[in-house]
Design an enzyme around this catalytic site. Sequence first.
Site, PDB file in Angstrom:
ATOM      1  N   GLU A  33       1.688  -2.852   4.887  1.00  0.00           N
ATOM      2  CA  GLU A  33       0.237  -3.076   4.763  1.00  0.00           C
ATOM      3  C   GLU A  33      -0.043  -4.444   4.125  1.00  0.00           C
ATOM      4  O   GLU A  33      -1.040  -5.090   4.429  1.00  0.00           O
ATOM      5  CB  GLU A  33      -0.400  -1.925   3.961  1.00  0.00           C
ATOM      6  CG  GLU A  33      -0.442  -0.648   4.800  1.00  0.00           C
ATOM      7  CD  GLU A  33      -0.368   0.642   4.010  1.00  0.00           C
ATOM      8  OE1 GLU A  33      -0.553   0.620   2.779  1.00  0.00           O
ATOM      9  OE2 GLU A  33      -0.104   1.689   4.638  1.00  0.00           O
TER      10      GLU A  33
ATOM     11  N   GLY B 183       1.667   6.627   7.612  1.00  0.00           N
ATOM     12  CA  GLY B 183       0.312   7.190   7.581  1.00  0.00           C
ATOM     13  C   GLY B 183      -0.160   7.730   8.922  1.00  0.00           C
ATOM     14  O   GLY B 183      -1.339   8.012   9.098  1.00  0.00           O
TER      15      GLY B 183
ATOM     16  N   HIS C 142       5.460  -4.425   1.503  1.00  0.00           N
ATOM     17  CA  HIS C 142       5.002  -3.234   2.238  1.00  0.00           C
ATOM     18  C   HIS C 142       4.314  -3.695   3.520  1.00  0.00           C
ATOM     19  O   HIS C 142       3.652  -4.737   3.535  1.00  0.00           O
ATOM     20  CB  HIS C 142       4.041  -2.428   1.351  1.00  0.00           C
ATOM     21  CG  HIS C 142       3.722  -1.082   1.938  1.00  0.00           C
ATOM     22  ND1 HIS C 142       2.809  -0.920   2.939  1.00  0.00           N
ATOM     23  CD2 HIS C 142       4.228   0.149   1.675  1.00  0.00           C
ATOM     24  CE1 HIS C 142       2.748   0.366   3.270  1.00  0.00           C
ATOM     25  NE2 HIS C 142       3.602   1.034   2.515  1.00  0.00           N
TER      26      HIS C 142
ATOM     27  N   ASN D  62       4.232   6.065  -3.371  1.00  0.00           N
ATOM     28  CA  ASN D  62       3.330   4.917  -3.242  1.00  0.00           C
ATOM     29  C   ASN D  62       1.915   5.458  -3.090  1.00  0.00           C
ATOM     30  O   ASN D  62       1.552   5.964  -2.033  1.00  0.00           O
ATOM     31  CB  ASN D  62       3.737   4.092  -2.016  1.00  0.00           C
ATOM     32  CG  ASN D  62       2.749   2.975  -1.735  1.00  0.00           C
ATOM     33  OD1 ASN D  62       1.940   2.612  -2.593  1.00  0.00           O
ATOM     34  ND2 ASN D  62       2.804   2.418  -0.529  1.00  0.00           N
TER      35      ASN D  62
ATOM     36  N   SER E 232       5.483   8.887   6.740  1.00  0.00           N
ATOM     37  CA  SER E 232       5.045  10.280   6.917  1.00  0.00           C
ATOM     38  C   SER E 232       6.077  11.301   6.439  1.00  0.00           C
ATOM     39  O   SER E 232       6.249  12.357   7.071  1.00  0.00           O
ATOM     40  CB  SER E 232       4.650  10.534   8.379  1.00  0.00           C
ATOM     41  OG  SER E 232       3.559   9.700   8.736  1.00  0.00           O
TER      42      SER E 232
ATOM     43  N   GLU F 215      10.832   1.348   6.490  1.00  0.00           N
ATOM     44  CA  GLU F 215       9.590   2.035   6.819  1.00  0.00           C
ATOM     45  C   GLU F 215       9.112   1.584   8.195  1.00  0.00           C
ATOM     46  O   GLU F 215       8.442   0.532   8.312  1.00  0.00           O
ATOM     47  CB  GLU F 215       8.509   1.708   5.785  1.00  0.00           C
ATOM     48  CG  GLU F 215       8.866   2.123   4.372  1.00  0.00           C
ATOM     49  CD  GLU F 215       7.614   2.378   3.548  1.00  0.00           C
ATOM     50  OE1 GLU F 215       7.483   3.472   3.021  1.00  0.00           O
ATOM     51  OE2 GLU F 215       6.752   1.487   3.470  1.00  0.00           O
TER      52      GLU F 215
ATOM     53  N   LYS G 283      -0.795   3.842  -3.048  1.00  0.00           N
ATOM     54  CA  LYS G 283      -1.688   2.873  -2.372  1.00  0.00           C
ATOM     55  C   LYS G 283      -2.984   2.724  -3.166  1.00  0.00           C
ATOM     56  O   LYS G 283      -2.971   2.841  -4.383  1.00  0.00           O
ATOM     57  CB  LYS G 283      -1.940   3.298  -0.919  1.00  0.00           C
ATOM     58  CG  LYS G 283      -0.653   3.678  -0.184  1.00  0.00           C
ATOM     59  CD  LYS G 283      -0.840   3.756   1.290  1.00  0.00           C
ATOM     60  CE  LYS G 283       0.405   4.333   1.931  1.00  0.00           C
ATOM     61  NZ  LYS G 283       0.482   4.057   3.339  1.00  0.00           N
TER      62      LYS G 283
END
Length: 249
Positions: free
Chosen positions: A97, A173, A95, A9, A212, A167, A11
């Site tokens: 985010e 991140g 996701h 991904n 991560s 996730e 991003k």
Amino acid sequence: MRKTIIAGNWKMNGTVPESTALIGGILNAGVAGGKVEIVVCPPFTALESAGKLLKDSGIGLGAQNMSEHKSGAYTAEISAEMLLTLGVTHTILGHSERRQYHFETDDRVNRAAKAALAAGLTPIICVGETLEQRDSGDTEKTVGDQIAGTLAGFAADLLKKTVVAYEPVWAIGTGKTATPEMAEDVHRFIRGKIAALDKEAANLVPILYGGSVKLGNAGGLLTQPNIDGALVGGASLKVDDFVGIINAL
Ligand code: PEP
């Protein structure tokens, strides 16, 4: 029996020339066509050029999101059909985010996943708890509700074509990774939830871990029985790291 998938991904990273260079590096590494299914998910703006480079390479091309609608007055949205014409094979949905900054809900993810499947795209549906939810002992409740909501009304044949990514939000991140045991516990729980919908599908649906993932921790995570691959963010932006994770398998 289940596919092993490593998906990157990217991003909001990568201009078209940068994306082209990254894909060139992955292609040159010669990892395509092995036992691991590889998928790269560049930004929308790089999908067309990526689709041309990846054509017939054996590497899948993923979008990072998709509209639940077919067409119409939905400014800035991208439909399944638009993605298909660029050679897109997968789409990430839900996701954290998108959930955090764009208020996406399980219902919306559910509708978009159905639209993706109807068009022949593979949805990679993301679920995961925040640190607060984990600390208050609500991991299973949170993830269980997300699985129930995002997969609601899926017939068994659609369920079998779906990919799930666990996730934990606190690991995305941040450099913090769930231990292999922590991740495996949640993956086993998710598989149980899918089994309650359809037993056969539960054995087929790949459940990826994300948060991560890097060279140093990929081996331990990816050898767990219910972890069928990884959704990799930061480390997918460097050819050596991404290819190293694929080779760790
Ligand atoms: C992600 O964005 O899906 C992700 C897992 O990111 P990172 O690997 O950087 O934590």
